[in-house]
Write a protein that holds these residues in place. Structure first.
Motif, short mmCIF file in Angstrom:
data_model
loop_
_atom_site.label_atom_id
_atom_site.label_comp_id
_atom_site.label_asym_id
_atom_site.label_seq_id
_atom_site.Cartn_x
_atom_site.Cartn_y
_atom_site.Cartn_z
N GLN A 1 0.81 -1.21 0.00
CA GLN A 1 0.00 0.00 0.00
C GLN A 1 0.85 1.27 0.00
OE1 GLN A 1 -2.36 -0.84 3.40
NE2 GLN A 1 -3.64 -2.27 2.29
N GLY A 2 1.87 1.27 -0.85
CA GLY A 2 2.71 2.45 -1.01
C GLY A 2 3.92 2.50 -0.11
N LYS A 3 4.12 1.52 0.76
CA LYS A 3 5.28 1.51 1.66
C LYS A 3 6.55 1.07 0.95
CE LYS A 3 2.41 0.48 5.64
NZ LYS A 3 2.00 -0.57 6.57
N GLY A 4 6.39 0.34 -0.15
CA GLY A 4 7.54 -0.14 -0.90
C GLY A 4 7.39 0.20 -2.36
N GLU A 5 8.53 0.19 -3.07
CA GLU A 5 8.51 0.48 -4.50
C GLU A 5 9.34 -0.54 -5.25
OE1 GLU A 5 9.52 4.48 -5.57
OE2 GLU A 5 8.02 5.33 -4.21
N VAL A 6 8.94 -0.79 -6.49
CA VAL A 6 9.71 -1.60 -7.41
C VAL A 6 10.23 -0.63 -8.46
CG1 VAL A 6 9.68 -3.56 -8.98
CG2 VAL A 6 8.15 -3.55 -6.99
N LEU A 7 11.54 -0.41 -8.45
CA LEU A 7 12.16 0.57 -9.34
C LEU A 7 12.76 -0.10 -10.56
CD1 LEU A 7 14.11 2.61 -6.63
CD2 LEU A 7 11.87 3.14 -7.58
N ASP A 8 12.66 0.56 -11.69
CA ASP A 8 13.31 0.14 -12.92
C ASP A 8 14.40 1.17 -13.19
OD1 ASP A 8 14.01 -0.72 -15.45
OD2 ASP A 8 12.09 -0.26 -16.38
N ILE A 9 15.66 0.76 -13.06
CA ILE A 9 16.78 1.70 -13.14
C ILE A 9 17.74 1.26 -14.24
CG2 ILE A 9 18.78 2.66 -11.92
CD1 ILE A 9 17.24 2.17 -9.30
N VAL A 10 18.14 2.20 -15.09
CA VAL A 10 19.20 1.95 -16.06
C VAL A 10 20.48 2.48 -15.43
CG1 VAL A 10 20.08 2.41 -18.37
CG2 VAL A 10 17.62 2.12 -18.01
N ILE A 11 21.46 1.57 -15.30
CA ILE A 11 22.71 1.93 -14.63
C ILE A 11 23.48 2.95 -15.48
CG2 ILE A 11 24.92 1.03 -13.76
CD1 ILE A 11 22.52 0.02 -12.19
N SER A 12 23.97 3.98 -14.82
CA SER A 12 24.72 5.04 -15.47
C SER A 12 25.98 4.50 -16.15
CB SER A 12 25.12 6.08 -14.41
OG SER A 12 26.14 6.90 -14.87
N GLU A 13 26.36 5.14 -17.25
CA GLU A 13 27.59 4.76 -17.95
C GLU A 13 28.82 5.00 -17.08
OE1 GLU A 13 27.98 6.32 -21.88
OE2 GLU A 13 26.01 5.61 -22.48
N ASN A 14 28.71 5.87 -16.09
CA ASN A 14 29.83 6.18 -15.20
C ASN A 14 29.99 5.16 -14.07
OD1 ASN A 14 30.15 8.55 -16.69
ND2 ASN A 14 28.76 9.66 -15.35
N PHE A 15 29.03 4.26 -13.92
CA PHE A 15 29.07 3.28 -12.84
C PHE A 15 30.17 2.26 -13.09
CE2 PHE A 15 27.66 -0.47 -10.49
CZ PHE A 15 27.29 0.09 -9.28
N GLU A 16 30.98 2.01 -12.07
CA GLU A 16 32.07 1.03 -12.17
C GLU A 16 31.49 -0.37 -11.99
OE1 GLU A 16 35.93 -0.38 -9.56
OE2 GLU A 16 35.23 1.69 -9.37
N ALA A 17 31.73 -1.25 -12.96
CA ALA A 17 31.21 -2.62 -12.89
C ALA A 17 31.72 -3.30 -11.62
CB ALA A 17 31.64 -3.41 -14.13
N LYS A 18 30.80 -3.93 -10.89
CA LYS A 18 31.14 -4.62 -9.65
C LYS A 18 30.26 -5.84 -9.49
CE LYS A 18 32.38 -0.56 -6.93
NZ LYS A 18 32.08 0.23 -5.76
N LYS A 19 30.78 -6.80 -8.73
CA LYS A 19 29.94 -7.94 -8.35
C LYS A 19 28.88 -7.44 -7.38
CE LYS A 19 33.43 -11.52 -8.87
NZ LYS A 19 34.20 -12.56 -8.19
N LEU A 20 27.72 -8.04 -7.45
CA LEU A 20 26.63 -7.64 -6.58
C LEU A 20 27.05 -7.65 -5.11
CD1 LEU A 20 23.67 -6.84 -6.23
CD2 LEU A 20 23.08 -9.25 -6.34
N MET A 21 27.79 -8.68 -4.71
CA MET A 21 28.20 -8.78 -3.30
C MET A 21 29.18 -7.68 -2.89
SD MET A 21 30.72 -12.06 -3.18
CE MET A 21 30.83 -12.85 -4.76
N GLU A 22 29.79 -6.99 -3.85
CA GLU A 22 30.74 -5.92 -3.54
C GLU A 22 30.08 -4.54 -3.47
OE1 GLU A 22 34.53 -8.00 -5.83
OE2 GLU A 22 33.42 -6.40 -6.83
N ILE A 23 28.84 -4.48 -3.90
CA ILE A 23 28.14 -3.19 -3.92
C ILE A 23 27.59 -2.89 -2.54
CG2 ILE A 23 26.15 -1.95 -4.86
CD1 ILE A 23 26.58 -3.49 -7.47
N LYS A 24 27.94 -1.75 -2.02
CA LYS A 24 27.46 -1.30 -0.72
C LYS A 24 26.36 -0.27 -0.94
CE LYS A 24 30.67 -3.56 1.52
NZ LYS A 24 30.53 -4.96 1.29
N LEU A 25 25.13 -0.74 -0.94
CA LEU A 25 23.99 0.15 -1.14
C LEU A 25 23.83 1.07 0.06
CD1 LEU A 25 21.42 -2.39 -2.66
CD2 LEU A 25 22.74 -0.64 -3.87
N PRO A 26 23.33 2.28 -0.15
CA PRO A 26 23.18 3.23 0.95
C PRO A 26 22.06 2.87 1.92
CG PRO A 26 22.25 4.14 -1.06
CD PRO A 26 22.93 2.85 -1.44
N THR A 27 21.21 1.96 1.52
CA THR A 27 20.07 1.56 2.34
C THR A 27 19.63 0.16 1.91
OG1 THR A 27 17.89 2.27 3.11
CG2 THR A 27 18.39 2.62 0.78
#
Length: 165
Positions: A93-119
């Motif tokens: 009921q609006g508490k969560g979102e499903v985002l569709d994101i195109v990764i920026s060309e400036n993003f450094e390729a990393k393994k998922l386990m190495e990515i430290k998301l801010p939240t």
């Protein structure tokens, strides 16, 4: 049909990572989703036509209940937001979102386990050059990948910012 037990067993539905139920009938979607859960499907996504049914779907254990009406409203909202980030759906009921994101060309390729998301967030799907990938820890996230991210509503902006550096 999604409620034909013999067909579901024949297709090894229990081995599936995800089942998506999208008929025009909430009751059929609910029944199919519950059956899939009971058979062992890890994640279940169901289309919900009647908005008042969303809490029911979520309460009985459906992982994501998607409303086409909410999705349409969010698509209109997306037209006014960033060009490379859209909201596919809201959950809980609006508490969560499903985002569709195109990764920026400036993003450094990393393994998922190495990515430290801010939240807290879950990267559920990667679309890379018309190939759909269900990511694991060692899966690379690369520039120009299109990712589907599940997060809380209040955390969505920090996730958008993180991938759009």
């Amino acid at each position: 049909m999604g409620t034909n037990l013999e067909l579901l067993n024949e297709e090894d539905i229990a081995e599936s990572d995800v089942l998506i139920s999208v008929t025009n009938n909430d009751e059929k979607n609910l029944l199919c989703s519950l059956l899939a859960k009971q058979l062992g499907v890890k994640r279940v996504i169901a289309r919900v036509a009647k908005l008042f049914n969303i809490p029911l779907f979520e309460q009985v254990g459906i992982d994501i209940a998607v409303s086409s009406k909410f999705s349409a409203l969010h698509e209109v909202k997306n037209q006014f937001n960033e060009k490379n980030i859209g909201i596919l759906a809201t959950v809980e009921q609006g508490k969560g979102e499903v985002l569709d994101i195109v990764i920026s060309e400036n993003f450094e390729a990393k393994k998922l386990m190495e990515i430290k998301l801010p939240t807290r967030a879950v990267i559920g799907i990667i679309n890379r050059k018309k190939r759909v990938i269900i990511p694991k820890g060692d899966t690379l996230i690369m520039p120009n990948d299109e990712i589907i991210v599940f997060t809380k509503n209040e955390d969505a902006q920090s996730i958008r910012d993180f991938f759009n550096k």
